[in-house]
Design a protein around this motif. Sequence first.
Motif, PDB file in Angstrom:
ATOM      1  N   PHE A 279       0.825  -1.206   0.000  1.00  0.00           N
ATOM      2  CA  PHE A 279       0.000   0.000   0.000  1.00  0.00           C
ATOM      3  C   PHE A 279       0.859   1.256   0.000  1.00  0.00           C
ATOM      4  N   GLY A 280       2.000   1.188   0.684  1.00  0.00           N
ATOM      5  CA  GLY A 280       2.896   2.339   0.718  1.00  0.00           C
ATOM      6  C   GLY A 280       3.410   2.736  -0.658  1.00  0.00           C
ATOM      7  N   MET A 281       3.449   1.792  -1.577  1.00  0.00           N
ATOM      8  CA  MET A 281       3.926   2.091  -2.922  1.00  0.00           C
ATOM      9  C   MET A 281       3.025   3.113  -3.605  1.00  0.00           C
ATOM     10  N   SER A 282       1.717   3.051  -3.338  1.00  0.00           N
ATOM     11  CA  SER A 282       0.795   3.991  -3.976  1.00  0.00           C
ATOM     12  C   SER A 282       0.546   5.217  -3.115  1.00  0.00           C
ATOM     13  N   VAL A 283       0.249   5.011  -1.817  1.00  0.00           N
ATOM     14  CA  VAL A 283      -0.154   6.148  -0.993  1.00  0.00           C
ATOM     15  C   VAL A 283       1.014   7.095  -0.715  1.00  0.00           C
ATOM     16  N   LEU A 284       2.250   6.587  -0.752  1.00  0.00           N
ATOM     17  CA  LEU A 284       3.423   7.424  -0.516  1.00  0.00           C
ATOM     18  C   LEU A 284       4.234   7.662  -1.788  1.00  0.00           C
ATOM     19  N   GLY A 285       4.476   6.596  -2.546  1.00  0.00           N
ATOM     20  CA  GLY A 285       5.351   6.738  -3.711  1.00  0.00           C
ATOM     21  C   GLY A 285       4.743   7.473  -4.874  1.00  0.00           C
ATOM     22  N   ALA A 286       3.401   7.484  -4.982  1.00  0.00           N
ATOM     23  CA  ALA A 286       2.753   8.048  -6.170  1.00  0.00           C
ATOM     24  C   ALA A 286       2.328   9.494  -6.006  1.00  0.00           C
ATOM     25  N   GLN A 287       2.558  10.093  -4.842  1.00  0.00           N
ATOM     26  CA  GLN A 287       2.083  11.461  -4.619  1.00  0.00           C
ATOM     27  C   GLN A 287       2.779  12.469  -5.543  1.00  0.00           C
ATOM     28  N   ALA A 288       4.091  12.403  -5.579  1.00  0.00           N
ATOM     29  CA  ALA A 288       4.834  13.349  -6.419  1.00  0.00           C
ATOM     30  C   ALA A 288       4.524  13.155  -7.906  1.00  0.00           C
ATOM     31  N   PRO A 289       4.499  11.921  -8.447  1.00  0.00           N
ATOM     32  CA  PRO A 289       4.138  11.753  -9.857  1.00  0.00           C
ATOM     33  C   PRO A 289       2.738  12.262 -10.190  1.00  0.00           C
ATOM     34  N   LEU A 290       1.790  12.120  -9.267  1.00  0.00           N
ATOM     35  CA  LEU A 290       0.440  12.631  -9.517  1.00  0.00           C
ATOM     36  C   LEU A 290       0.467  14.145  -9.681  1.00  0.00           C
ATOM     37  N   ALA A 401       3.927  -2.975  17.069  1.00  0.00           N
ATOM     38  CA  ALA A 401       3.140  -3.502  15.950  1.00  0.00           C
ATOM     39  C   ALA A 401       2.579  -2.394  15.073  1.00  0.00           C
ATOM     40  N   THR A 402       2.011  -1.360  15.703  1.00  0.00           N
ATOM     41  CA  THR A 402       1.485  -0.251  14.897  1.00  0.00           C
ATOM     42  C   THR A 402       2.622   0.499  14.210  1.00  0.00           C
ATOM     43  N   GLY A 403       3.781   0.585  14.888  1.00  0.00           N
ATOM     44  CA  GLY A 403       4.936   1.214  14.252  1.00  0.00           C
ATOM     45  C   GLY A 403       5.424   0.435  13.051  1.00  0.00           C
ATOM     46  N   LEU A 404       5.352  -0.893  13.135  1.00  0.00           N
ATOM     47  CA  LEU A 404       5.794  -1.720  12.016  1.00  0.00           C
ATOM     48  C   LEU A 404       4.918  -1.536  10.784  1.00  0.00           C
ATOM     49  N   THR A 405       3.621  -1.274  10.984  1.00  0.00           N
ATOM     50  CA  THR A 405       2.786  -0.990   9.808  1.00  0.00           C
ATOM     51  C   THR A 405       3.285   0.256   9.096  1.00  0.00           C
ATOM     52  N   ASN A 406       3.715   1.243   9.869  1.00  0.00           N
ATOM     53  CA  ASN A 406       4.241   2.460   9.250  1.00  0.00           C
ATOM     54  C   ASN A 406       5.620   2.226   8.650  1.00  0.00           C
ATOM     55  N   SER A 407       6.456   1.438   9.334  1.00  0.00           N
ATOM     56  CA  SER A 407       7.800   1.172   8.812  1.00  0.00           C
ATOM     57  C   SER A 407       7.734   0.419   7.483  1.00  0.00           C
ATOM     58  N   THR A 408       6.920  -0.627   7.448  1.00  0.00           N
ATOM     59  CA  THR A 408       6.808  -1.388   6.199  1.00  0.00           C
ATOM     60  C   THR A 408       6.157  -0.544   5.107  1.00  0.00           C
ATOM     61  N   LYS A 409       5.218   0.308   5.505  1.00  0.00           N
ATOM     62  CA  LYS A 409       4.584   1.200   4.522  1.00  0.00           C
ATOM     63  C   LYS A 409       5.607   2.172   3.937  1.00  0.00           C
ATOM     64  N   THR A 410       6.465   2.730   4.796  1.00  0.00           N
ATOM     65  CA  THR A 410       7.450   3.682   4.296  1.00  0.00           C
ATOM     66  C   THR A 410       8.527   3.000   3.462  1.00  0.00           C
ATOM     67  N   ILE A 411       8.885   1.763   3.816  1.00  0.00           N
ATOM     68  CA  ILE A 411       9.844   1.033   2.983  1.00  0.00           C
ATOM     69  C   ILE A 411       9.239   0.788   1.599  1.00  0.00           C
ATOM     70  N   GLY A 412       7.967   0.379   1.568  1.00  0.00           N
ATOM     71  CA  GLY A 412       7.295   0.221   0.283  1.00  0.00           C
ATOM     72  C   GLY A 412       7.271   1.510  -0.506  1.00  0.00           C
ATOM     73  N   GLY A 413       7.002   2.618   0.187  1.00  0.00           N
ATOM     74  CA  GLY A 413       7.012   3.910  -0.488  1.00  0.00           C
ATOM     75  C   GLY A 413       8.381   4.295  -1.000  1.00  0.00           C
ATOM     76  N   ALA A 414       9.425   3.980  -0.217  1.00  0.00           N
ATOM     77  CA  ALA A 414      10.793   4.286  -0.645  1.00  0.00           C
ATOM     78  C   ALA A 414      11.177   3.480  -1.880  1.00  0.00           C
ATOM     79  N   VAL A 415      10.808   2.192  -1.892  1.00  0.00           N
ATOM     80  CA  VAL A 415      11.075   1.354  -3.066  1.00  0.00           C
ATOM     81  C   VAL A 415      10.355   1.915  -4.281  1.00  0.00           C
ATOM     82  N   ALA A 416       9.072   2.247  -4.102  1.00  0.00           N
ATOM     83  CA  ALA A 416       8.297   2.786  -5.217  1.00  0.00           C
ATOM     84  C   ALA A 416       8.859   4.120  -5.691  1.00  0.00           C
TER      85      ALA A 416
END
Length: 480
Positions: A279-290, A401-416
């Motif tokens: 999910f981080g790939m779209s909600v974080l990684g796609a903001q600038a391209p949009l 656990a809640t922090g890990l959802t954000n960490s994995t989301k940000t890693i996905g966003g960084a990859v994207a």
Amino acid sequence: MKKITLGALVGVVGFLAFVELTSGFIQGYYTPMLSNIARHLDVHDADVNWLEGSQLMLSALVVPALAKLGDMVGHKRILLWSTAITALATLALPFTNSFALFLAAWTLQGVYVVWLPLEIALIWSRSRNMEDRSLVTARAAGILVAALELGAITGALLGGQLIDTLPIMTVLFVPGILVTICFFVILFGVKESPDQLGGRLDFVGLSLISLAILAFTGGLSLLRLNGAGDPIAWGVVLLGLLLVIPFARWELRHPDPLIDVRLFRSPALAPVFLTAALFGMSVLGAQAPLSTFLRTDPEVYGYGIGTSGFVTSLAIGFYLISMVIGALLYPRVARLLTPRLALVVAACLVGIGYLLFVPFHATYLQVVLNIMIAGIGSGALVAALPAAAAAAAPATQTGVATGLTNSTKTIGGAVASAIFGFALLHGISGGPEGGTAGSFSGYLTVWLVCSISAFVAAAALLFVVPKNAFQDHPVEKVAG
């Protein structure tokens, strides 16, 4: 046990809604002016992804440590510290006139991403005497995300208006004032969590995971700079992945680990972390391209919408309104379908919205409709994932656990962000030589990656997660 009432929810959420309003303002305010920032700093549109990627990398590094510290010394205390750092970095942005300095301050500003996990942990802790605790947390999370998106809408509209009328350095000063106010709201208005575990921070584990993340994201940056054929870049990426092995072994032996890696074995939690990353790939990684696609002039490049800063902010505003709708609808849909199926529906909406970009991207209306469909699913996921993690985690590790959802989301966003930056930078065509717009093939890559990743997340939630997960009495929380 207290019953769920509006008063009970307000008592749990309290001043945290203003914190998320501020967080949303930061996230929305800069988006309409990213092309202006690129011109001000004399860099290419594709280089805007460096801002996004560097902030996401820092977020991935600091969230595990700050979330763990929240469990140890108090979630409010860490929330206050992180807000002070964010305020200093945000106030520094107007006074920087080079890309390197701006990038440093922008990166440090990314500490604010720990706010929502800490708030969810606070809510979970303070709602322990209420009936349907997981539903209370989900509803409170929906309110927080609604506040976040309201702030993002306000920020996007105000940022789009101001960038068309005022000097950019003046415009950049506004968010710093709001974050400073937020610091005092937390200081005087937010109550500390009743449960604090104490202990000492696992600095060895923090060092190992930091090296792994730095190597992995650094390798992605090298791939973007040198191209996919660079063996050194791939080697650095592989090194980052391999460094996870000694980290995991250390954490398994540690009596009070930074991250209990056993959480990733949980049938309920593991797909949540995977969903967050995808999910981080779209909600974080796609903001600038949009934003840059909307600003690209179709008469010059043959694609794009050619909007002004304010009209761009209106499109972003529609997207954020749809996220508010999704966040507020999630608890109702979860009660009708079960939380797991509600998450599946949300992920599918994200996938459909971005897939529609491939055939429908020629008009402003098409772009707005596409992002609103994706936005409804995105809003539900932003609210639901931390709450789902809190419900499925051991009682002593809700912050982690809640922090890990954000960490994995940000890693996905960084990859994207690295993938999207590479795709947009290479193969530029359709405009005058030396043009600054990203390539159309790059934008197609962005939309397809966002869509496919969302559908993969939906499949993981549908086929891997236990049917009764994320409710008050899951059959199994952590396999170990």
